[in-house]
Design an enzyme around this catalytic site. Structure first.
Site, mmCIF file in Angstrom:
data_model
loop_
_atom_site.group_PDB
_atom_site.id
_atom_site.type_symbol
_atom_site.label_atom_id
_atom_site.label_comp_id
_atom_site.label_asym_id
_atom_site.label_seq_id
_atom_site.Cartn_x
_atom_site.Cartn_y
_atom_site.Cartn_z
ATOM 1 N N ASP A 16 0.852 -1.198 0.000
ATOM 2 C CA ASP A 16 0.000 0.000 0.000
ATOM 3 C C ASP A 16 0.886 1.247 0.000
ATOM 4 O O ASP A 16 2.072 1.173 0.343
ATOM 5 C CB ASP A 16 -0.907 0.020 1.240
ATOM 6 C CG ASP A 16 -1.813 1.244 1.245
ATOM 7 O OD1 ASP A 16 -2.523 1.449 0.243
ATOM 8 O OD2 ASP A 16 -1.789 2.017 2.215
ATOM 9 N N SER A 17 0.294 2.377 -0.341
ATOM 10 C CA SER A 17 1.032 3.637 -0.333
ATOM 11 C C SER A 17 1.438 4.022 1.101
ATOM 12 O O SER A 17 2.326 4.850 1.275
ATOM 13 C CB SER A 17 0.173 4.740 -0.945
ATOM 14 O OG SER A 17 -1.063 4.825 -0.263
ATOM 15 N N CYS A 79 -3.739 -0.959 -2.228
ATOM 16 C CA CYS A 79 -4.009 0.445 -2.532
ATOM 17 C C CYS A 79 -4.913 0.556 -3.763
ATOM 18 O O CYS A 79 -4.578 0.043 -4.837
ATOM 19 C CB CYS A 79 -2.674 1.140 -2.790
ATOM 20 S SG CYS A 79 -2.821 2.875 -3.168
ATOM 21 N N GLU A 158 -6.631 9.151 9.288
ATOM 22 C CA GLU A 158 -5.312 9.055 9.924
ATOM 23 C C GLU A 158 -5.260 9.850 11.227
ATOM 24 O O GLU A 158 -4.545 9.492 12.155
ATOM 25 C CB GLU A 158 -4.210 9.485 8.949
ATOM 26 C CG GLU A 158 -4.105 8.512 7.799
ATOM 27 C CD GLU A 158 -2.789 8.535 7.053
ATOM 28 O OE1 GLU A 158 -1.864 9.249 7.458
ATOM 29 O OE2 GLU A 158 -2.706 7.819 6.036
ATOM 30 N N CYS A 190 -11.276 3.181 -1.481
ATOM 31 C CA CYS A 190 -10.015 3.686 -0.911
ATOM 32 C C CYS A 190 -9.766 2.969 0.408
ATOM 33 O O CYS A 190 -10.716 2.708 1.163
ATOM 34 C CB CYS A 190 -10.110 5.193 -0.688
ATOM 35 S SG CYS A 190 -8.668 5.894 0.139
ATOM 36 N N HIS A 192 -8.662 3.847 3.250
ATOM 37 C CA HIS A 192 -8.960 4.501 4.533
ATOM 38 C C HIS A 192 -10.447 4.548 4.876
ATOM 39 O O HIS A 192 -10.804 4.715 6.039
ATOM 40 C CB HIS A 192 -8.453 5.945 4.502
ATOM 41 C CG HIS A 192 -6.974 6.080 4.521
ATOM 42 N ND1 HIS A 192 -6.175 5.567 3.528
ATOM 43 C CD2 HIS A 192 -6.144 6.668 5.420
ATOM 44 C CE1 HIS A 192 -4.908 5.849 3.806
ATOM 45 N NE2 HIS A 192 -4.870 6.517 4.949
HETATM 46 N N1 DGL Z 1 -4.047 3.912 -0.275
HETATM 47 C C1 DGL Z 1 -4.673 4.944 -1.073
HETATM 48 C C2 DGL Z 1 -5.846 4.338 -1.861
HETATM 49 O O1 DGL Z 1 -6.453 3.370 -1.465
HETATM 50 C C3 DGL Z 1 -5.136 6.118 -0.234
HETATM 51 C C4 DGL Z 1 -4.011 6.963 0.302
HETATM 52 C C5 DGL Z 1 -3.181 7.603 -0.793
HETATM 53 O O2 DGL Z 1 -3.669 8.539 -1.466
HETATM 54 O O3 DGL Z 1 -2.058 7.168 -0.982
HETATM 55 O O4 DGL Z 1 -6.170 4.835 -2.906
#
Ligand code: DGL
Length: 277
Positions: A16-17, A79, A158, A190, A192
């Protein structure tokens, strides 16, 4: 046969990012309690959601090289932004099964609301990529998609701002256009957003005149990943100790602290290692 057995014992890689993918890992662990996992969060370069496609593809390539170099049997791209723009590249360039997080919730939404209008919230890059539009059409060509970017949900999740006036206001603002377009289901596109489900549910209930089910991609991804391992005979054999390791590219302390909200209290700081990609 010996090789096959070795492959089955390898961990599942999750990328993930940053921290958000821990919502996916949480569901994966529940669905696959016997498996070991290695998680890579690119906390030095998060967020990916506002970056160009070219940059996201470049970061995804580096992350996948890192994880495959450590030995994994399958990669789950947790992600949504990476799944939206880089999945095809990863599948072509890496000799490993790569599972994304877009098709499973799209299929789940179409199963729940056949020929319906599917609402999607995601990052700007995920929405502008049109990946959900394509995935929904693949699942049910009669379904239509209405999507909206919801970037403020990432910092809210977050920061732990999960209830009260501010998240409710933001949720209503993002949901109103989708409700106006009369969506029949809502996909959380997404990592989050699952943390905000209570606020999303109450905002939807107050805005919409019909029941709009929420589909969290983490849950549908975990059940498809589990079916995939069974079909391919890649499930980890019984016995032995299942392991959980985390690699991050910045700030392991804040990853551990905030990550507990996403994964659960058993996120052990000793299992978190700082790395350079
Ligand atoms: N993990 C990213 C997503 O699911 C969200 C956070 C980001 O923008 O890196 O798209």
């Amino acid at each position: 046969m010996g090789d096959e057995r070795d492959t089955r014992s390898l961990p599942v890689g999750v990328f993930d990012s940053g921290i958000g993918g821990l919502t996916v890992l949480r569901q994966l662990r529940q669905a696959l309690p016997r498996e070991s996992f290695v998680y890579l969060g690119d906390t030095a370069r998060v967020p990916y959601g506002n970056r160009s496609e070219h940059t996201v593809v470049r970061y995804a390539r580096m992350a996948c090289s890192f994880l495959t170099g450590r030995g994994i049997k399958v990669l789950v791209v947790a992600c949504n932004t990476v799944s939206a723009v880089a999945l095809d590249m990863l599948r072509v360039e890496f000799d490993i099964p790569v599972l994304g997080v877009i098709d499973p919730p799209a299929r789940a939404a179409c199963r729940l609301r056949p020929a319906g209008r599917i609402g999607v919230l995601g990052t700007r890059r995920t929405v502008s990529s049109g990946a959900y539009d394509r995935a929904v059409k693949r699942a049910d060509s009669r379904c239509e998609v209405s999507s909206s970017p919801a970037p403020l949900f990432v910092p809210l999740a977050e920061e732990g701002w999960l209830e009260g006036e501010v998240p409710s206001l933001v949720a209503r603002q993002y949901l109103a256009p989708l409700v106006e377009r009369s969506v029949d289901a809502l996909v959380l596109g997404c990592t989050h957003y699952p943390l905000l489900i209570p606020v999303l549910e109450s905002s939807l209930a107050s805005l919409a005149t019909k029941e709009v089910p929420i589909i969290d991609s983490a849950g549908s991804v975990a059940s498809e990943a589990s079916a995939f391992l069974v079909q391919r005979g890649l499930g980890r054999p019984a016995g032995g100790h299942s392991d959980l390791r985390f690699y991050v590219t910045d700030n392991p302390e804040s990853f551990t602290r905030v990550g507990r909200r996403f994964l659960g209290d058993d996120l052990d700081p000793r299992a978190v290692e700082l790395v350079d990609l």
